[in-house]
Design a protein around this motif. Structure first.
Motif, PDB file in Angstrom:
ATOM      1  N   ASN A 115       0.863  -1.183   0.000  1.00  0.00           N
ATOM      2  CA  ASN A 115       0.000   0.000   0.000  1.00  0.00           C
ATOM      3  C   ASN A 115       0.899   1.232   0.000  1.00  0.00           C
ATOM      4  OD1 ASN A 115      -1.958   1.899   0.242  1.00  0.00           O
ATOM      5  ND2 ASN A 115      -2.953   0.977   2.023  1.00  0.00           N
ATOM      6  N   SER A 116       0.965   1.913  -1.161  1.00  0.00           N
ATOM      7  CA  SER A 116       1.852   3.067  -1.310  1.00  0.00           C
ATOM      8  C   SER A 116       1.432   4.247  -0.457  1.00  0.00           C
ATOM      9  CB  SER A 116       1.897   3.493  -2.778  1.00  0.00           C
ATOM     10  OG  SER A 116       0.603   3.842  -3.225  1.00  0.00           O
ATOM     11  N   LYS A 117       0.183   4.249   0.023  1.00  0.00           N
ATOM     12  CA  LYS A 117      -0.290   5.367   0.824  1.00  0.00           C
ATOM     13  C   LYS A 117       0.330   5.363   2.209  1.00  0.00           C
ATOM     14  CE  LYS A 117      -4.549   7.502   2.492  1.00  0.00           C
ATOM     15  NZ  LYS A 117      -6.025   7.403   2.524  1.00  0.00           N
ATOM     16  N   TYR A 118       0.581   4.171   2.798  1.00  0.00           N
ATOM     17  CA  TYR A 118       1.108   4.064   4.138  1.00  0.00           C
ATOM     18  C   TYR A 118       2.586   3.649   4.172  1.00  0.00           C
ATOM     19  CZ  TYR A 118      -3.837   4.183   5.343  1.00  0.00           C
ATOM     20  OH  TYR A 118      -5.155   4.537   5.469  1.00  0.00           O
ATOM     21  N   ARG A 119       3.145   3.266   3.033  1.00  0.00           N
ATOM     22  CA  ARG A 119       4.557   2.848   3.015  1.00  0.00           C
ATOM     23  C   ARG A 119       5.473   4.059   3.069  1.00  0.00           C
ATOM     24  NH1 ARG A 119       4.523   0.390  -1.468  1.00  0.00           N
ATOM     25  NH2 ARG A 119       5.495   2.042  -2.664  1.00  0.00           N
ATOM     26  N   GLN A 120       6.555   3.988   3.825  1.00  0.00           N
ATOM     27  CA  GLN A 120       7.525   5.066   3.938  1.00  0.00           C
ATOM     28  C   GLN A 120       8.925   4.528   3.689  1.00  0.00           C
ATOM     29  OE1 GLN A 120       7.069   6.756   7.785  1.00  0.00           O
ATOM     30  NE2 GLN A 120       5.047   7.646   7.375  1.00  0.00           N
ATOM     31  N   ILE A 121       9.799   5.393   3.166  1.00  0.00           N
ATOM     32  CA  ILE A 121      11.185   5.019   2.868  1.00  0.00           C
ATOM     33  C   ILE A 121      12.020   5.359   4.096  1.00  0.00           C
ATOM     34  CG2 ILE A 121      13.110   5.470   1.349  1.00  0.00           C
ATOM     35  CD1 ILE A 121      11.066   4.980  -0.675  1.00  0.00           C
ATOM     36  N   GLY A 122      12.875   4.451   4.517  1.00  0.00           N
ATOM     37  CA  GLY A 122      13.730   4.669   5.669  1.00  0.00           C
ATOM     38  C   GLY A 122      13.159   4.011   6.913  1.00  0.00           C
ATOM     39  N   ILE A 123      13.729   4.365   8.059  1.00  0.00           N
ATOM     40  CA  ILE A 123      13.347   3.773   9.337  1.00  0.00           C
ATOM     41  C   ILE A 123      12.519   4.789  10.112  1.00  0.00           C
ATOM     42  CG2 ILE A 123      14.192   2.861  11.533  1.00  0.00           C
ATOM     43  CD1 ILE A 123      16.636   1.902  10.051  1.00  0.00           C
ATOM     44  N   ASP A 124      11.394   4.348  10.630  1.00  0.00           N
ATOM     45  CA  ASP A 124      10.533   5.205  11.450  1.00  0.00           C
ATOM     46  C   ASP A 124      10.933   5.020  12.900  1.00  0.00           C
ATOM     47  OD1 ASP A 124       8.627   6.769  12.488  1.00  0.00           O
ATOM     48  OD2 ASP A 124       6.910   5.682  11.643  1.00  0.00           O
ATOM     49  N   LYS A 125      11.733   5.980  13.428  1.00  0.00           N
ATOM     50  CA  LYS A 125      12.259   5.839  14.776  1.00  0.00           C
ATOM     51  C   LYS A 125      11.136   5.859  15.810  1.00  0.00           C
ATOM     52  CE  LYS A 125      15.734   7.715  17.895  1.00  0.00           C
ATOM     53  NZ  LYS A 125      14.827   7.749  19.033  1.00  0.00           N
ATOM     54  N   ASN A 126      10.136   6.688  15.580  1.00  0.00           N
ATOM     55  CA  ASN A 126       9.026   6.740  16.539  1.00  0.00           C
ATOM     56  C   ASN A 126       8.309   5.395  16.640  1.00  0.00           C
ATOM     57  OD1 ASN A 126       9.513   9.461  17.021  1.00  0.00           O
ATOM     58  ND2 ASN A 126       8.240  10.108  15.278  1.00  0.00           N
ATOM     59  N   THR A 127       8.153   4.749  15.472  1.00  0.00           N
ATOM     60  CA  THR A 127       7.499   3.435  15.482  1.00  0.00           C
ATOM     61  C   THR A 127       8.359   2.405  16.207  1.00  0.00           C
ATOM     62  OG1 THR A 127       6.436   3.981  13.388  1.00  0.00           O
ATOM     63  CG2 THR A 127       6.471   1.678  14.024  1.00  0.00           C
ATOM     64  N   LEU A 128       9.719   2.460  15.967  1.00  0.00           N
ATOM     65  CA  LEU A 128      10.616   1.525  16.658  1.00  0.00           C
ATOM     66  C   LEU A 128      10.580   1.751  18.172  1.00  0.00           C
ATOM     67  CD1 LEU A 128      13.668   1.585  14.248  1.00  0.00           C
ATOM     68  CD2 LEU A 128      11.877  -0.135  14.398  1.00  0.00           C
ATOM     69  N   ASP A 129      10.590   3.040  18.591  1.00  0.00           N
ATOM     70  CA  ASP A 129      10.508   3.314  20.030  1.00  0.00           C
ATOM     71  C   ASP A 129       9.185   2.802  20.604  1.00  0.00           C
ATOM     72  OD1 ASP A 129      12.944   4.530  19.814  1.00  0.00           O
ATOM     73  OD2 ASP A 129      12.129   6.568  19.613  1.00  0.00           O
ATOM     74  N   GLN A 130       8.108   3.019  19.832  1.00  0.00           N
ATOM     75  CA  GLN A 130       6.813   2.526  20.296  1.00  0.00           C
ATOM     76  C   GLN A 130       6.811   0.996  20.395  1.00  0.00           C
ATOM     77  OE1 GLN A 130       4.360   4.404  21.355  1.00  0.00           O
ATOM     78  NE2 GLN A 130       3.118   2.625  21.895  1.00  0.00           N
ATOM     79  N   GLN A 131       7.490   0.324  19.424  1.00  0.00           N
ATOM     80  CA  GLN A 131       7.575  -1.141  19.477  1.00  0.00           C
ATOM     81  C   GLN A 131       8.362  -1.596  20.696  1.00  0.00           C
ATOM     82  OE1 GLN A 131       9.159  -2.386  15.729  1.00  0.00           O
ATOM     83  NE2 GLN A 131       7.264  -1.919  14.589  1.00  0.00           N
ATOM     84  N   ILE A 132       9.467  -0.857  21.034  1.00  0.00           N
ATOM     85  CA  ILE A 132      10.259  -1.227  22.215  1.00  0.00           C
ATOM     86  C   ILE A 132       9.416  -1.074  23.480  1.00  0.00           C
ATOM     87  CG2 ILE A 132      12.246  -0.560  23.611  1.00  0.00           C
ATOM     88  CD1 ILE A 132      13.634   0.235  20.981  1.00  0.00           C
TER      89      ILE A 132
END
Length: 379
Positions: free
Chosen positions: A32-49
């Motif tokens: 889904n090109s609407k929600y896909r992003q290039i690179g690393i989403d640090k906020n998402t990684l912090d939220q996952q941690i």
């Protein structure tokens, strides 16, 4: 022979289903090109941690709760086991007491066969029509017998008499209600008729009053219109008389030339009083018209000479354009011939290359399965 109907491992099935669902969610996020992003989403990684730490803490609390539940369940199981043992002892004791009290030989089902006083206690085979011992196979009660016929007939007569009395009372009550309803309906109809007649009389009286008021109003309007027409006629007669007097005594009919002189200067006139121009004014106008005519002839001669020069120049440019167009046509023809030769040469080269690729290079043609494998996984 191999055994193929093996039971499905539920844990393995759940793990496979979990991985399949995670793969579908990952494909939905990646494709889904609407929600896909290039690179690393640090906020998402912090939220996952943070989510992972929260899950670990939740698992620790859950394990501790399970341990407490296990201890409590063991304690409850011991108590239930002791209670079960006590209940078993009590049941055995009560069973022995019950056997001693209620399971004597005279309480057995076959005691009537073994009872020595059986003949003394025996009763007749049939006591009455409602004797529960007279079943279908007892041969003690037959169809057509009716020992209580007289009492049953008397009861049926009394019941029929009561039904007749109740029906008569219901009919009499229904007739009374119908009569009361009819009287109420007739009274309501008389009241409605009287009200309708009163409304009709009031409406007729109101209509007569309205017609009388309309007639009076129309009479007043007619008298007012007559007075207005008479006043208008008198005013028109007065205006006509004044207009005739003014026309007879005015400067218009007396042909006074001084009346056309304006108050703003002698060079200006009043249009509605002007009687025409004098000779001096007419002469100046004719001189001005003659000068305008000569100026027009001069401009026409200059325009004719200019058009003649433009025609000569246009003919020369047309000849030069025809020569240049012929030259361009010859160059275009030569270019098209060269382009045709080049296209034939390229066509032959491409045809030879395609034949070489088809015979030598592209011998293994891909199938539909080769193309469907692309863009089907998120890895």
């Amino acid at each position: 022979m191999y055994k193929l109907d093996l039971p499905i491992d539920l844990k393995e099935k759940a793990a496979i289903e979990r991985r399949r669902r995670a793969e579908q969610e990952r494909q939905g996020r990646i494709f889904n090109s609407k929600y896909r992003q290039i690179g690393i989403d640090k906020n998402t990684l912090d939220q996952q941690i943070q989510d992972r730490k929260w899950v670990e803490e939740l698992e620790e609390k859950r394990a501790a709760a399970f341990a407490k539940d296990a201890i409590r369940n063991d304690t409850i199981a011991q108590l239930l086991q002791r209670r079960q043992e006590y209940d078993e002892r009590e049941n055995n004791r009560a069973l022995n007491e019950f056997r001693a009290l209620h399971q004597q030989p005279n309480a057995q089902r076959e005691w009537d066969l073994n009872d020595p006083d059986y003949l003394r206690k025996d009763v007749p085979a049939r006591v009455s029509d409602d004797d529960p011992r007279c079943g279908i196979a007892s041969l003690q009660k037959f169809q057509g017998e009716d020992l209580n016929a007289r009492a049953r007939n008397q009861y049926q007569k009394e019941q029929l008499r009561e039904w007749s009395r109740l029906q008569q009372e219901d009919q009499r009550r229904a007739q009374q209600q119908q009569h009361a309803a009819d009287q109420l309906f007739h009274a309501k109809q008389i009241e409605l008729d009287q009200r309708a007649m009163a409304l009709q009389r009031a409406e007729e009286q109101c209509r007569r009053d309205i017609n009388k008021s309309v007639r009076n109003y129309n009479d007043a309007l007619f008298r007012e219109a007559q007075e207005r027409r008479a006043l208008k006629k008198r005013q028109e007669d007065y205006d006509n008389y004044a207009e005739m007097t003014n026309m007879v005594t005015s400067d218009l009919l007396s042909e006074n030339p001084d009346q056309a002189i304006s108050q703003f200067g002698p060079h200006r006139v009043v249009p509605d009083r002007w009687k025409g121009m004098n000779e001096d004014q007419l002469r100046r106008i004719r001189d001005e018209q003659q000068s305008q005519l000569e100026e027009k002839k001069r401009r026409e001669e200059e325009e004719r000479q200019r058009d003649q020069e433009w025609d000569q120049r246009r003919i020369a440019e047309a000849k030069a354009g025809m020569i240049a167009e012929k030259q361009l046509e010859r160059e275009r023809h030569g270019y098209q011939q060269d382009l045709h030769h080049d296209n034939q040469r390229l066509s032959n080269e491409q045809r030879n290359l395609k034949a070489y690729l088809d015979r030598v290079v592209y011998t293994n043609q891909p199938t539909a399965a080769y193309f469907t494998q692309f863009n089907s996984s998120s890895r």
